[in-house]
Design an enzyme around this catalytic site. Sequence first.
Site, PDB file in Angstrom:
ATOM      1  N   ASN A  13       0.380  -0.987   0.403  1.00  0.00           N
ATOM      2  CA  ASN A  13       0.674  -0.283  -0.348  1.00  0.00           C
ATOM      3  C   ASN A  13       0.680   1.785  -0.038  1.00  0.00           C
ATOM      4  O   ASN A  13       1.624   1.010   0.402  1.00  0.00           O
ATOM      5  CB  ASN A  13      -0.698   0.304   1.246  1.00  0.00           C
ATOM      6  CG  ASN A  13      -1.780  -0.794   1.378  1.00  0.00           C
ATOM      7  OD1 ASN A  13      -2.566  -1.312   0.400  1.00  0.00           O
ATOM      8  ND2 ASN A  13      -2.182  -1.404   2.629  1.00  0.00           N
ATOM      9  N   ALA A  14       0.497   2.500  -0.773  1.00  0.00           N
ATOM     10  CA  ALA A  14       0.866   3.654  -0.551  1.00  0.00           C
ATOM     11  C   ALA A  14      -0.220   4.373   0.684  1.00  0.00           C
ATOM     12  O   ALA A  14      -1.265   3.878   1.021  1.00  0.00           O
ATOM     13  CB  ALA A  14       0.469   4.344  -1.595  1.00  0.00           C
ATOM     14  N   GLY A  41       2.079  -0.962   3.676  1.00  0.00           N
ATOM     15  CA  GLY A  41       1.423  -2.321   3.234  1.00  0.00           C
ATOM     16  C   GLY A  41       1.977  -4.024   4.268  1.00  0.00           C
ATOM     17  O   GLY A  41       3.236  -3.306   4.300  1.00  0.00           O
ATOM     18  N   ASN A  45       5.488  -3.829   4.248  1.00  0.00           N
ATOM     19  CA  ASN A  45       6.784  -3.855   5.232  1.00  0.00           C
ATOM     20  C   ASN A  45       7.565  -4.749   5.634  1.00  0.00           C
ATOM     21  O   ASN A  45       8.259  -5.161   6.451  1.00  0.00           O
ATOM     22  CB  ASN A  45       5.614  -3.237   6.357  1.00  0.00           C
ATOM     23  CG  ASN A  45       4.686  -2.151   6.115  1.00  0.00           C
ATOM     24  OD1 ASN A  45       5.578  -1.367   5.075  1.00  0.00           O
ATOM     25  ND2 ASN A  45       4.046  -1.888   7.109  1.00  0.00           N
ATOM     26  N   GLU A 141      -4.731  -8.792   4.596  1.00  0.00           N
ATOM     27  CA  GLU A 141      -5.185  -7.147   3.793  1.00  0.00           C
ATOM     28  C   GLU A 141      -4.673  -7.746   2.304  1.00  0.00           C
ATOM     29  O   GLU A 141      -5.355  -6.506   1.340  1.00  0.00           O
ATOM     30  CB  GLU A 141      -3.467  -6.411   3.825  1.00  0.00           C
ATOM     31  CG  GLU A 141      -3.597  -5.756   5.213  1.00  0.00           C
ATOM     32  CD  GLU A 141      -3.227  -3.864   5.369  1.00  0.00           C
ATOM     33  OE1 GLU A 141      -3.088  -3.935   5.859  1.00  0.00           O
ATOM     34  OE2 GLU A 141      -2.487  -4.508   4.756  1.00  0.00           O
ATOM     35  N   ASP A 263       4.479  -5.143  11.776  1.00  0.00           N
ATOM     36  CA  ASP A 263       5.094  -5.334  10.709  1.00  0.00           C
ATOM     37  C   ASP A 263       7.013  -6.159  10.646  1.00  0.00           C
ATOM     38  O   ASP A 263       7.193  -6.551  10.104  1.00  0.00           O
ATOM     39  CB  ASP A 263       5.113  -4.407   9.627  1.00  0.00           C
ATOM     40  CG  ASP A 263       3.784  -4.601   8.848  1.00  0.00           C
ATOM     41  OD1 ASP A 263       2.881  -5.126   9.758  1.00  0.00           O
ATOM     42  OD2 ASP A 263       2.780  -3.502   9.053  1.00  0.00           O
TER      43      ASP A 263
END
Length: 312
Positions: A13-14, A41, A45, A141, A263
């Site tokens: 993700n951003a 994300g 990560n 996710e 993470d």
Amino acid sequence: MHGCDLLVVGSANADLVTAVERRPAAGETVLGSDLAVHPGGKGANQAVAAARLGARAALLARVGDDAHGRLLLDSLRDAGVDTGPVLTGGTPTGVALITVDPSGDNSIVVSPGANARLTPADVRAAREVLASAAVVSLQLEIPLETVAEVVRTVGPGTRVVLNPSPPADLPAHVLAACDPLVVNEHEARFLLGGPPDAGPEPGSAPGPGPGPYEEWARALLGRGPRSVVVTLGAAGALVCGPGGTALVPSPAVRAVDTTGAGDAFTGALAWRLGVGDGLEAAVRFAVRVGAAAVTRTGAQASFPTAEEVDRL
């Protein structure tokens, strides 16, 4: 000989981050700082955290053919992650909207984007990559059916680490593959359908010993995973397996931003398992990595090198 120490299958993700004096209540508007955009994300990560520590790490994920996707690929490559398995295009890159309060605690809303399009067929197409990994690390996710397909596809010599975040009910065969299942307080509560009666409230400070958290870990172990790790923030982590439980304390640090710390912990843990450490030894290393990560802002930008962990 495995082709890589760690293959992470998960999200990229951003992260769109703003600092706030306090997080808003329902229907309330608060002002934040200038918006910062960081690569993030949970999957990306973990891969970056491990690679920055020295792991041979790869990522199986999906990003869009857009500026956010290019930001993520650049960050992964700069950290030394093998991006060969990353799939590109078809839908926008996932985005996480993050608010951070003065204590360093954060609230996150994720728009999955391309992460929701990582399919079981993508997993089957990556069968050779999965078979080459010493450890495969997963999060939630990405679609649960994709996570389940990874568990079905990995070879018998590959260890599976799963952080069920955001929490969801897990199929029995997924739970049975976890070694360990890595949960925080909130994820443990969800999977147990509510805490044991003696359990503390979320966010309360754990005492000096395992206390009720040991009950949580043992209850989770009874659901089928081969081992369980409960992360306790500044208090460290609790390890639970067939041989018993152990509380692993964390070094005391001043927390600036907790974004991505879990993470970093899980990526470090999975890597150390991939190079042969026992579970408790891997957790002892991982709590130091997580502690180092909270001393700087951002997710991937805060992850330490092995030298920085040694100095902690």
